[in-house]
Design a protein around this motif. Sequence first.
Motif, short mmCIF file in Angstrom:
data_model
loop_
_atom_site.label_atom_id
_atom_site.label_comp_id
_atom_site.label_asym_id
_atom_site.label_seq_id
_atom_site.Cartn_x
_atom_site.Cartn_y
_atom_site.Cartn_z
N ILE A 89 -14.43 16.20 12.59
CA ILE A 89 -14.27 17.63 12.27
C ILE A 89 -15.62 18.36 12.35
O ILE A 89 -15.65 19.59 12.53
CB ILE A 89 -13.58 17.82 10.90
CG1 ILE A 89 -13.03 19.24 10.76
CG2 ILE A 89 -14.48 17.46 9.74
CD1 ILE A 89 -12.04 19.66 11.82
N PRO A 117 -14.22 23.26 8.05
CA PRO A 117 -14.16 24.47 8.87
C PRO A 117 -14.04 25.73 8.02
O PRO A 117 -13.42 25.71 6.95
CB PRO A 117 -12.90 24.26 9.71
CG PRO A 117 -12.73 22.79 9.77
CD PRO A 117 -13.20 22.28 8.44
N SER A 170 -8.58 14.55 9.51
CA SER A 170 -8.25 15.84 8.89
C SER A 170 -9.14 16.04 7.66
O SER A 170 -9.29 15.14 6.84
CB SER A 170 -6.78 15.83 8.47
OG SER A 170 -6.53 16.90 7.58
N CYS A 171 -9.71 17.25 7.54
CA CYS A 171 -10.60 17.48 6.39
C CYS A 171 -9.81 17.71 5.12
O CYS A 171 -10.36 17.67 4.03
CB CYS A 171 -11.54 18.65 6.67
SG CYS A 171 -10.81 20.26 6.36
N GLY A 172 -8.51 18.00 5.26
CA GLY A 172 -7.63 18.11 4.10
C GLY A 172 -7.54 19.49 3.48
O GLY A 172 -6.86 19.67 2.47
N GLN A 173 -8.20 20.48 4.08
CA GLN A 173 -8.16 21.82 3.48
C GLN A 173 -6.79 22.48 3.56
O GLN A 173 -6.40 23.18 2.64
CB GLN A 173 -9.14 22.76 4.22
CG GLN A 173 -10.58 22.62 3.83
CD GLN A 173 -11.42 23.77 4.37
OE1 GLN A 173 -11.85 24.63 3.64
NE2 GLN A 173 -11.62 23.77 5.67
N CYS A 174 -6.08 22.30 4.70
CA CYS A 174 -4.76 22.95 4.78
C CYS A 174 -3.65 21.92 4.73
O CYS A 174 -3.71 20.89 5.40
CB CYS A 174 -4.60 23.84 6.01
SG CYS A 174 -5.88 23.80 7.24
N CYS A 226 -1.77 20.44 7.96
CA CYS A 226 -2.53 19.41 8.69
C CYS A 226 -2.67 18.15 7.83
O CYS A 226 -2.38 17.05 8.29
CB CYS A 226 -3.90 19.98 9.08
SG CYS A 226 -5.06 18.76 9.74
N THR A 268 -2.72 26.41 10.73
CA THR A 268 -3.88 25.78 10.11
C THR A 268 -5.16 26.59 10.34
O THR A 268 -5.18 27.48 11.19
CB THR A 268 -4.08 24.35 10.67
OG1 THR A 268 -4.22 24.45 12.08
CG2 THR A 268 -2.93 23.45 10.31
N ILE A 269 -6.18 26.25 9.58
CA ILE A 269 -7.45 26.99 9.68
C ILE A 269 -8.14 26.73 11.01
O ILE A 269 -8.67 27.63 11.63
CB ILE A 269 -8.39 26.57 8.51
CG1 ILE A 269 -7.81 27.04 7.17
CG2 ILE A 269 -9.80 27.13 8.71
CD1 ILE A 269 -8.58 26.55 5.95
N CYS A 270 -8.15 25.49 11.45
CA CYS A 270 -8.91 25.15 12.67
C CYS A 270 -7.99 24.47 13.67
O CYS A 270 -6.86 24.13 13.37
CB CYS A 270 -10.11 24.27 12.30
SG CYS A 270 -9.79 22.51 12.34
N LEU A 306 -7.76 21.57 14.80
CA LEU A 306 -7.39 20.16 14.67
C LEU A 306 -5.88 20.02 14.45
O LEU A 306 -5.25 19.10 14.94
CB LEU A 306 -8.16 19.48 13.53
CG LEU A 306 -7.98 17.96 13.46
CD1 LEU A 306 -9.27 17.25 13.10
CD2 LEU A 306 -6.89 17.54 12.49
N GLY A 307 -5.31 20.98 13.71
CA GLY A 307 -3.87 20.91 13.46
C GLY A 307 -3.08 20.97 14.76
O GLY A 307 -2.22 20.11 15.03
FE1 SF4 Z 1 -9.10 20.76 7.91
FE2 SF4 Z 1 -7.13 22.51 8.23
FE3 SF4 Z 1 -8.76 21.91 10.28
FE4 SF4 Z 1 -6.95 20.15 9.39
S1 SF4 Z 1 -6.53 22.11 10.37
S2 SF4 Z 1 -9.07 19.71 9.88
S3 SF4 Z 1 -7.01 20.51 7.19
S4 SF4 Z 1 -9.32 22.95 8.38
#
Ligand code: SF4
Length: 442
Positions: free
Chosen positions: A170, A188, A354-358, A361, A399-401, A403-404
């Motif tokens: 990430i 992110p 996954s960073c786990g913020q959202c 995701c 999602t925020i970024c 990756l989702g």
């Molecule tokens: Fe983190 Fe959300 Fe990006 Fe997944 S989509 S890596 S939870 S910021």
Amino acid sequence: MGRKLLLEHINVPGINTFAVYKEKGGYRAVEKALKTMSPDDVVEEVKKSGLRGRGGAGFPTGMKWSFLAKPEGVPRYLVCNGDESEPGTFKDRFLMTHIPHALIEGMIVSSFALGANTSYIYVRGEMMPQIRILEKAIAEAKEAGYLGKNILGSDFDLELYVQPGGGAYICGEETALLESLEGKRGNPRIKPPFPAIAGLYNCPTVVNNVESIAATVPIINDGGEEYAKIGIGRSTGTKLISASGNINKPGVYEIELGVSVEDFIYSDEYCGGIANGKRLKAVVAGGSSVPILPANLILNLVNGDKRLMTYESLSDGGFATGTMLGSGGFIVMDEDQCVVRNTWNFSRFYNHESCGQCSPCREGTGWMTKILHKIETGKGSYSDIDLLVDVSKQIEGNTICPLGDAAAWPVASAVRHFRDEFEWHINEPRLSQERNYGLAHY
Ligand code: SF4
Ligand code: L3W
């Protein structure tokens, strides 16, 4: 043979050293830019070149540069994203290892264009050899007078630093990278504001990929218009492709954008065909963050034309709005590959990273991984396939970024194009279980 702009001298012994790089025409772009051009001239050439970001998103580099805010008395930063961690992608590592001065030269030219006096190369933490190589190259460039104060008498100062990354995929997302560079956990940020307005230490910042920055060297040497003559449509110039999987000649290739996918896979200039005389089954053309394309889709004609290696032509028409050339991580699967197993493997990766913020995701990647494992090990049902698609839809766009989305697209496209293979695992649970005996422990 396609033109080589970045890798032209790659086989010259000692090209990783300042002396040999310079002898082969290196640092001409710095001399030209700092002695004969204004920063705006450099930005203009990059705009004319049509260069698009080589890290995955394909965003026009000149446009990104022109978004950079320039408030009085506030420093601006250029940050190079060398956190290459996309599965199947190893072209930035290759460039940094073998021709580090191409990146250093590009950093000087680009920092000059942006008015950045302090710039950073953020390199994936696991790549310690490359970090050492870059540090050595920076010292050589500094000793030769290309870094430091009043470079070439131009009144332009630049200090360049290499920062080891935080060891997480990430941290390659640009705002997570900036958080990490500031010494924080690589989460992110919500965009906007984009880094061009509020980036490193809340100051205007441009984040560009290693290859994008290195590409500014031939653009300044030959002119943006010359660069734009290579390629097709909005896909101009050359692109490094990391080719891996079931091919005869895996490696890093510099292609002129617009080469046909068929030629790239089968010609001796590039991948040299499918290994062991097998048939092509599928390709993931842009790292693992893009749809899985079946052979018939990748090799068949599109409106009478061959499918090309460009930013525009690798979509499967069903998913994803962005460019599907991605980072240029070209993963080839032959007829013996199990799509379910490979998709499970991708999914496991995104769940882990996954960073786990959202929650879509964080939870969704876990769900998809579990369902894929269940199907792959012969314990799934038909309703699991629908649940898988449903979960991927809940993630996409929520999602925020990116990756989702990156986690959702390969799963959705795998089911769309290879549903029969998912059904085989459900209809043949014993064969599936026997084949995957070892997987039960994951
Ligand atoms: Fe983190 Fe959300 Fe990006 Fe997944 S989509 S890596 S939870 S910021
Ligand atoms: C100012 C605006 N700036 C956009 C800038 C933005 C960024 C760039 C692209 O994801 C993809 C991802 C992965 N004002 C702007 C603006 N920008 N609008 O333009 O932005 P974006 O959001 O389209 O993409 P991104 O967040 O950079 C990158 C895909 O790449 N990928 C991943 C590669 C990973 C690596 C690695 O290993 N490090 O290469 C592969 O396909 O899924 O879709 O700079 O600020 N209005």
